[in-house]
Design a protein around this motif. Structure first.
Motif, mmCIF file in Angstrom:
data_model
loop_
_atom_site.group_PDB
_atom_site.id
_atom_site.type_symbol
_atom_site.label_atom_id
_atom_site.label_comp_id
_atom_site.label_asym_id
_atom_site.label_seq_id
_atom_site.Cartn_x
_atom_site.Cartn_y
_atom_site.Cartn_z
ATOM 1 N N ALA A 143 0.815 -1.216 0.000
ATOM 2 C CA ALA A 143 0.000 0.000 0.000
ATOM 3 C C ALA A 143 0.848 1.265 0.000
ATOM 4 O O ALA A 143 0.504 2.258 -0.643
ATOM 5 C CB ALA A 143 -0.919 0.001 1.224
ATOM 6 N N VAL A 144 1.969 1.230 0.724
ATOM 7 C CA VAL A 144 2.870 2.378 0.809
ATOM 8 C C VAL A 144 4.277 1.905 0.474
ATOM 9 O O VAL A 144 4.922 1.235 1.294
ATOM 10 C CB VAL A 144 2.846 3.015 2.218
ATOM 11 C CG1 VAL A 144 3.792 4.210 2.268
ATOM 12 C CG2 VAL A 144 1.432 3.435 2.596
ATOM 13 N N PRO A 145 4.789 2.211 -0.723
ATOM 14 C CA PRO A 145 6.136 1.756 -1.095
ATOM 15 C C PRO A 145 7.174 2.248 -0.088
ATOM 16 O O PRO A 145 7.109 3.378 0.399
ATOM 17 C CB PRO A 145 6.357 2.393 -2.474
ATOM 18 C CG PRO A 145 4.995 2.697 -2.989
ATOM 19 C CD PRO A 145 4.150 3.005 -1.791
ATOM 20 N N HIS A 146 8.137 1.360 0.223
ATOM 21 C CA HIS A 146 9.166 1.677 1.210
ATOM 22 C C HIS A 146 10.517 1.746 0.503
ATOM 23 O O HIS A 146 10.919 0.790 -0.154
ATOM 24 C CB HIS A 146 9.187 0.590 2.288
ATOM 25 C CG HIS A 146 9.919 0.981 3.523
ATOM 26 N ND1 HIS A 146 11.278 1.260 3.533
ATOM 27 C CD2 HIS A 146 9.499 1.146 4.805
ATOM 28 C CE1 HIS A 146 11.664 1.570 4.755
ATOM 29 N NE2 HIS A 146 10.589 1.511 5.550
ATOM 30 N N PRO A 147 11.241 2.854 0.629
ATOM 31 C CA PRO A 147 12.499 3.003 -0.118
ATOM 32 C C PRO A 147 13.585 2.011 0.271
ATOM 33 O O PRO A 147 14.528 1.792 -0.493
ATOM 34 C CB PRO A 147 12.934 4.438 0.186
ATOM 35 C CG PRO A 147 12.246 4.784 1.473
ATOM 36 C CD PRO A 147 10.941 4.050 1.434
ATOM 37 N N GLU A 148 13.460 1.396 1.446
ATOM 38 C CA GLU A 148 14.450 0.404 1.866
ATOM 39 C C GLU A 148 14.017 -1.019 1.515
ATOM 40 O O GLU A 148 14.747 -1.969 1.778
ATOM 41 C CB GLU A 148 14.681 0.503 3.385
ATOM 42 C CG GLU A 148 15.192 1.849 3.847
ATOM 43 C CD GLU A 148 16.524 2.207 3.180
ATOM 44 O OE1 GLU A 148 17.443 1.363 3.191
ATOM 45 O OE2 GLU A 148 16.628 3.328 2.643
ATOM 46 N N ARG A 149 12.844 -1.160 0.915
ATOM 47 C CA ARG A 149 12.307 -2.480 0.548
ATOM 48 C C ARG A 149 11.794 -2.420 -0.890
ATOM 49 O O ARG A 149 10.633 -2.692 -1.161
ATOM 50 C CB ARG A 149 11.186 -2.884 1.506
ATOM 51 C CG ARG A 149 11.618 -2.924 2.972
ATOM 52 C CD ARG A 149 10.441 -3.080 3.905
ATOM 53 N NE ARG A 149 10.824 -2.812 5.279
ATOM 54 C CZ ARG A 149 9.971 -2.493 6.253
ATOM 55 N NH1 ARG A 149 8.680 -2.411 5.977
ATOM 56 N NH2 ARG A 149 10.399 -2.264 7.478
ATOM 57 N N ALA A 150 12.701 -2.083 -1.797
ATOM 58 C CA ALA A 150 12.286 -1.792 -3.166
ATOM 59 C C ALA A 150 11.692 -3.010 -3.860
ATOM 60 O O ALA A 150 10.671 -2.912 -4.546
ATOM 61 C CB ALA A 150 13.466 -1.252 -3.961
ATOM 62 N N GLY A 151 12.318 -4.178 -3.708
ATOM 63 C CA GLY A 151 11.851 -5.359 -4.419
ATOM 64 C C GLY A 151 10.419 -5.714 -4.078
ATOM 65 O O GLY A 151 9.580 -5.924 -4.974
ATOM 66 N N THR A 152 10.117 -5.787 -2.789
ATOM 67 C CA THR A 152 8.746 -6.133 -2.404
ATOM 68 C C THR A 152 7.782 -4.995 -2.728
ATOM 69 O O THR A 152 6.631 -5.251 -3.116
ATOM 70 C CB THR A 152 8.645 -6.484 -0.907
ATOM 71 O OG1 THR A 152 9.226 -5.435 -0.129
ATOM 72 C CG2 THR A 152 9.365 -7.781 -0.604
#
Length: 221
Positions: A143-152
């Motif tokens: 729902a909210v892209p995370h810059p430290e978890r790009a792949g997922t």
């Protein structure tokens, strides 16, 4: 008898969902890579009077996953409910600026090719039944892209889009497609993110059949 197939079954959420649907009279099919873990879950379910079977498969191998789901349907009855909820690999969660195109192969196989293969395998049976439920379970980065978890973040966005397209296209056929977003970790004892609490939520999504995206808890800031 129809069945529920849980892809990515483990001793936490997968086992809890298996117990919940099993108590409602479903045969329970479990898919995971670890045979020993599967056998332990199946033994526990069987001891509780639930009909269950496990099949090993890697969700990144679409033909293997489809074969496992076909075997479960043959043994337990048509898959009426599909839950796709494997836990992503830690190496999918790289910072965005450190993520190259090859780093996205695994996440896309895991969160796009796997769900598509699973759905394509079980959908004909659901259509024959005239009913069905497809449940996608994702972390908060869906729902909210995370810059430290790009792949997922990238792969979950694609999985979410696929699920939403299915939701819109299949509703008229009596097949409900929903996504449950679980922000943060599954937490034993938590009022909303305990495995049994999440299993109740997933059962309610199957039973109540409204809307596509649902949240197990408030999104983390």
């Amino acid at each position: 008898m129809s069945s529920v197939a849980i892809v990515g079954a483990g001793p936490g959420l997968g086992a809890a969902v298996a117990r919940r649907f099993g108590r409602e009279g479903f045969g329970v099919g479990l898919v995971a890579r670890d045979r020993g873990r599967l056998d332990a879950i199946v033994d526990g379910l069987t001891a509780g009077g639930i009909t269950a079977r496990g099949c090993t498969a890697d969700v990144r191998r679409p033909a293997e996953l489809a074969a496992a789901l076909r075997e479960l349907a043959d043994a337990l009855g048509t898959v009426e409910v599909l839950q796709y909820s494997p836990v992503p690999h830690r190496d999918f969660m790289r910072p965005v600026l450190d993520t190259g195109h090859r780093d996205l192969v695994g996440p896309i196989e895991f969160s796009v090719y796997g769900p598509v293969a699973a759905v394509q395998q079980v959908l004909p049976g659901m259509r024959r039944l005239g009913r069905g439920t497809i449940l996608f379970v994702n972390g908060g980065s869906a729902a909210v892209p995370h810059p430290e978890r790009a792949g997922t973040s990238i792969a979950f966005a694609a999985e979410s889009a696929y699920g939403r397209l299915l939701h819109d296209r299949l509703a008229g056929e009596g097949i409900h497609v929903a996504q449950l977003v679980i922000p943060g970790a599954i937490t034993p004892g938590h009022a909303r993110k305990d495995p049994d609490a999440l299993a109740r939520t997933l059962w309610a999504l199957h039973r109540d059949r409204h809307g596509f995206r649902h949240y197990a808890d408030d999104l983390e800031s």
